[in-house]
Design a protein around this motif. Sequence first.
Motif, short mmCIF file in Angstrom:
data_model
loop_
_atom_site.label_atom_id
_atom_site.label_comp_id
_atom_site.label_asym_id
_atom_site.label_seq_id
_atom_site.Cartn_x
_atom_site.Cartn_y
_atom_site.Cartn_z
N UNK A 269 0.85 -1.19 0.00
CA UNK A 269 0.00 0.00 0.00
C UNK A 269 0.89 1.24 0.00
N UNK A 270 0.31 2.42 -0.27
CA UNK A 270 1.12 3.66 -0.19
C UNK A 270 1.73 3.87 1.20
N UNK A 271 0.98 3.51 2.25
CA UNK A 271 1.49 3.70 3.61
C UNK A 271 2.71 2.81 3.87
N UNK A 272 2.70 1.63 3.27
CA UNK A 272 3.81 0.69 3.47
C UNK A 272 5.05 1.07 2.67
N UNK A 273 4.89 2.03 1.75
CA UNK A 273 6.02 2.51 0.96
C UNK A 273 6.49 3.90 1.39
N UNK A 274 5.94 4.39 2.50
CA UNK A 274 6.32 5.72 2.97
C UNK A 274 5.77 6.83 2.10
N UNK A 275 4.67 6.55 1.39
CA UNK A 275 4.09 7.53 0.48
C UNK A 275 2.78 8.11 1.02
N UNK A 294 -9.39 1.64 6.00
CA UNK A 294 -9.32 0.49 6.93
C UNK A 294 -7.90 0.29 7.42
N UNK A 295 -6.95 0.42 6.49
CA UNK A 295 -5.54 0.23 6.89
C UNK A 295 -5.11 1.31 7.87
N UNK A 296 -5.58 2.51 7.66
CA UNK A 296 -5.24 3.62 8.55
C UNK A 296 -5.74 3.31 9.97
N UNK A 297 -6.90 2.68 10.05
CA UNK A 297 -7.50 2.37 11.35
C UNK A 297 -6.85 1.14 11.99
N UNK A 298 -6.56 0.13 11.17
CA UNK A 298 -6.10 -1.15 11.72
C UNK A 298 -4.57 -1.30 11.75
N UNK A 299 -3.89 -0.44 11.00
CA UNK A 299 -2.44 -0.53 10.95
C UNK A 299 -1.94 -1.26 9.71
N UNK A 300 -0.69 -0.96 9.33
CA UNK A 300 -0.09 -1.54 8.13
C UNK A 300 0.69 -2.80 8.50
N UNK A 301 1.00 -3.60 7.47
CA UNK A 301 1.78 -4.83 7.67
C UNK A 301 3.29 -4.53 7.68
#
Length: 399
Positions: A269-275, A294-301
């Motif tokens: 995801x963008x969050x997992x790439x620092x984007x 959902x990822x923002x709420x539950x956290x990234x891998x």
Amino acid sequence: MSEQRSLVAHNETMMLTTPFHSRVVAANELNAWDSWKGYTTPTAYTDVELEYFAIRSTAGVFDLTPMTKYRITGPDAEAFLNRLVTRDMRKIKVGRVAYTIWCNDEGQVMDDGTIFRLADNDYRLCSYTRAMDWLCWSAMGFDVSIVDETHEVAALAVQGPTSCATLRAMGLDGLENLKPFGLTHFEFNGVDLMVSRTGFTGDLGYELWICPEQAEALWDALFAAGKDYMLKPFGTHALDLARIETGFIQAGVDFIPAEDAVRNGRSRSPFELGLDWLVDLSKPVFNGRKALLREKQNGSRYKFVLLDVDGNKPAENSFILHNGKQVGTVTSAAWCPTAKSNIAFAQVEAQYGQSGQLLTAEIYYQRELHWTKVLAPCKVIDSPVFNPERRRQTPAPNY
């Protein structure tokens, strides 16, 4: 009667060539080539380090033509792009360029690229992947035209401290006032030459866009103007060094485009790439928004990190360890000559990778058929090691 046969010369390769190919072949003393989306492209011309130092000390030229280019026009062009990408395209004015990403419905990155706003409802999207199918599916219901213009636009990147001075010497008066991520137009041999202040080296630099018929003339004029500025062509190996030094990720290397991934969990995801900074969740609708919320709420891998690695052995393809346990892998790595640093990009499990955290890179390298393992301490750093002020200065410095 003897049969006369005529032998017709033909191209023995299926590879495409760019409109600059005659000049690139002449300059490529190493005869070193690779494939870039079906185009033959030089990995190096003379010496990778000399080409790299041209980017950092004078200026270098890179044949950018194989980059995939789509022209998107029509009454719904802005609305379509705003639905496609994670940034708010309504904020990108005419004459500006935006770096952006786009995701599938699961919030996984399909690709990254740049979008040039050429006029109202007239855009150019430059990407790594061929994305026509995805663009057409995403355009259902929008009144837009999407044309692949990869072969119709020749492009060169001119990067380095003397890039502006070289282009001004070629007659591009006033170019020094062009701001980063801006674009402007000049007349060249009776045709339009578009110049954008963009690039993939993290240095002062520009990209030139022109019709294929004038490509060779542009190359010749550029190198004539750059003779006193030690202008050199550079290949993909030198570009790779420069982009790692400045912290730029590359599709197909640092992440797998979601459409290319065949195993569950291999895309990011963008969050997992620092984007994170490219995702505008205040937009009500765009591809992948629900999944990203959902990822923002539950956290990234995973977490993307920059690592400063001890020693001078690049940590290519290394495992990243914490207390002896594998917690991540390196995707890009290089010894960066200007920064004098051994830098790596890595993806680690999300609970690791805090700024300043100490980890270990398990590096394997071979010398004369002998493999050696090094456990190199490394530290998570906050920002790229190369980020010169000249990259942002306007007017651009006239070195």
